[in-house]
Design a protein around this motif. Structure first.
Motif, PDB file in Angstrom:
ATOM      1  N   VAL A 190      -4.541   3.611  -6.714  1.00  0.00           N
ATOM      2  CA  VAL A 190      -5.099   4.960  -6.583  1.00  0.00           C
ATOM      3  C   VAL A 190      -5.827   5.111  -5.258  1.00  0.00           C
ATOM      4  CG1 VAL A 190      -6.937   6.461  -7.459  1.00  0.00           C
ATOM      5  CG2 VAL A 190      -5.244   5.532  -9.028  1.00  0.00           C
ATOM      6  N   ASN A 191      -6.643   4.123  -4.911  1.00  0.00           N
ATOM      7  CA  ASN A 191      -7.413   4.213  -3.673  1.00  0.00           C
ATOM      8  C   ASN A 191      -6.513   4.289  -2.452  1.00  0.00           C
ATOM      9  OD1 ASN A 191      -8.588   2.327  -1.294  1.00  0.00           O
ATOM     10  ND2 ASN A 191     -10.200   3.632  -2.146  1.00  0.00           N
ATOM     11  N   VAL A 192      -5.576   3.364  -2.356  1.00  0.00           N
ATOM     12  CA  VAL A 192      -4.704   3.327  -1.178  1.00  0.00           C
ATOM     13  C   VAL A 192      -3.811   4.559  -1.134  1.00  0.00           C
ATOM     14  CG1 VAL A 192      -2.864   2.052  -0.034  1.00  0.00           C
ATOM     15  CG2 VAL A 192      -4.776   0.813  -1.041  1.00  0.00           C
ATOM     16  N   GLY A 193      -3.314   4.994  -2.290  1.00  0.00           N
ATOM     17  CA  GLY A 193      -2.477   6.193  -2.328  1.00  0.00           C
ATOM     18  C   GLY A 193      -3.230   7.437  -1.892  1.00  0.00           C
ATOM     19  N   VAL A 194      -4.442   7.605  -2.405  1.00  0.00           N
ATOM     20  CA  VAL A 194      -5.260   8.760  -2.018  1.00  0.00           C
ATOM     21  C   VAL A 194      -5.610   8.690  -0.537  1.00  0.00           C
ATOM     22  CG1 VAL A 194      -7.535   9.802  -2.306  1.00  0.00           C
ATOM     23  CG2 VAL A 194      -6.180   9.229  -4.304  1.00  0.00           C
ATOM     24  N   PHE A 195      -5.934   7.488  -0.052  1.00  0.00           N
ATOM     25  CA  PHE A 195      -6.268   7.334   1.367  1.00  0.00           C
ATOM     26  C   PHE A 195      -5.082   7.737   2.236  1.00  0.00           C
ATOM     27  CE2 PHE A 195      -6.477   4.970   5.315  1.00  0.00           C
ATOM     28  CZ  PHE A 195      -7.783   5.206   5.739  1.00  0.00           C
ATOM     29  N   ALA A 196      -3.874   7.310   1.863  1.00  0.00           N
ATOM     30  CA  ALA A 196      -2.688   7.630   2.660  1.00  0.00           C
ATOM     31  C   ALA A 196      -2.417   9.134   2.668  1.00  0.00           C
ATOM     32  CB  ALA A 196      -1.484   6.873   2.107  1.00  0.00           C
ATOM     33  N   VAL A 197      -2.489   9.767   1.485  1.00  0.00           N
ATOM     34  CA  VAL A 197      -2.227  11.208   1.412  1.00  0.00           C
ATOM     35  C   VAL A 197      -3.305  11.987   2.145  1.00  0.00           C
ATOM     36  CG1 VAL A 197      -2.028  13.162  -0.165  1.00  0.00           C
ATOM     37  CG2 VAL A 197      -0.933  11.003  -0.731  1.00  0.00           C
ATOM     38  N   ALA A 198      -4.569  11.604   1.941  1.00  0.00           N
ATOM     39  CA  ALA A 198      -5.665  12.311   2.607  1.00  0.00           C
ATOM     40  C   ALA A 198      -5.578  12.148   4.124  1.00  0.00           C
ATOM     41  CB  ALA A 198      -7.006  11.793   2.098  1.00  0.00           C
TER      42      ALA A 198
END
Length: 199
Positions: A38-46
């Motif tokens: 979740v963290n890495v995915g959100v960081f990439a999208v953001a």
């Protein structure tokens, strides 16, 4: 601000959250992986949204949508929800902060510090909450509290009756109580039988 530095700060922060705080205390491998993903995915999208000039409102909308999807997929304990939102916050903080690296680092450290203190085993360690099934149908609140205190050997602060079954002579009750100071460390031997996981 260098995207590489932001990425490093996020990875260090989520690594500490998962491997220094969550997993040593709760030992759930599936949620450890979920928090990392979740963290890495959100960081990439953001990061992509930030590079495309999207506003912070769109990032917060993404935060809300992901929260709803994740929290509806399975039942989580409240401390697991707190770790989940911490992982989300760390992932979205850097790309959309628009601040200096020191501000992002400081806010990330604040999230970690609050999580460390809030979930520390010594904090409010005598207080418990369980959903219990009692093999007696009790409708009187005072009698129920007295019965629970005798059964648990603890002080009952609240006992919310969820179901009274007069046919099977049982009571389902959500009870909040505190162990006596002398028994605060005897967690394993003092846990009552639960109807399910504490919610």
């Amino acid at each position: 601000m260098s995207r590489l530095v932001l990425t490093g700060v996020d990875l260090v922060a989520v690594g500490l959250l998962v491997f220094a705080l969550y997993f040593p205390r709760h030992r759930r491998r599936d949620l450890a992986m979920a928090y990392l993903g979740v963290n890495v995915g959100v960081f990439a999208v953001a990061s992509s949204l930030s590079a495309a000039g999207a506003g912070a409102g769109l990032g917060l909308g993404l935060f809300g949508v992901l929260s709803i999807i994740r929290l509806r997929s399975t039942e989580l304990d409240q401390h697991e929800v707190a770790y989940y939102f911490s992982a989300l916050a760390l992932g979205i903080l850097g790309p959309l902060a628009g601040s200096s690296i020191w501000t992002v680092t400081g806010l990330s450290a604040l999230v970690l510090a609050v999580t460390y203190v809030g979930d520390h085993p010594r904090l409010l360690r005598r207080y418990r909450r369980h959903v219990m099934v009692i093999d007696t149908a009790i409708s009187d609140p005072a009698a129920l509290v007295a019965h629970l205190e005798q059964l648990l050997g603890a002080r009952v602060h609240a006992a919310n009756v969820e179901r009274v079954d007069l046919v099977n002579d049982t009571t389902v009750v959500d009870v909040r109580y505190s162990l006596p100071r002398s028994g605060a460390g005897a967690d394993a031997g003092r846990r009552p039988v639960e109807a399910g996981a504490a919610r």
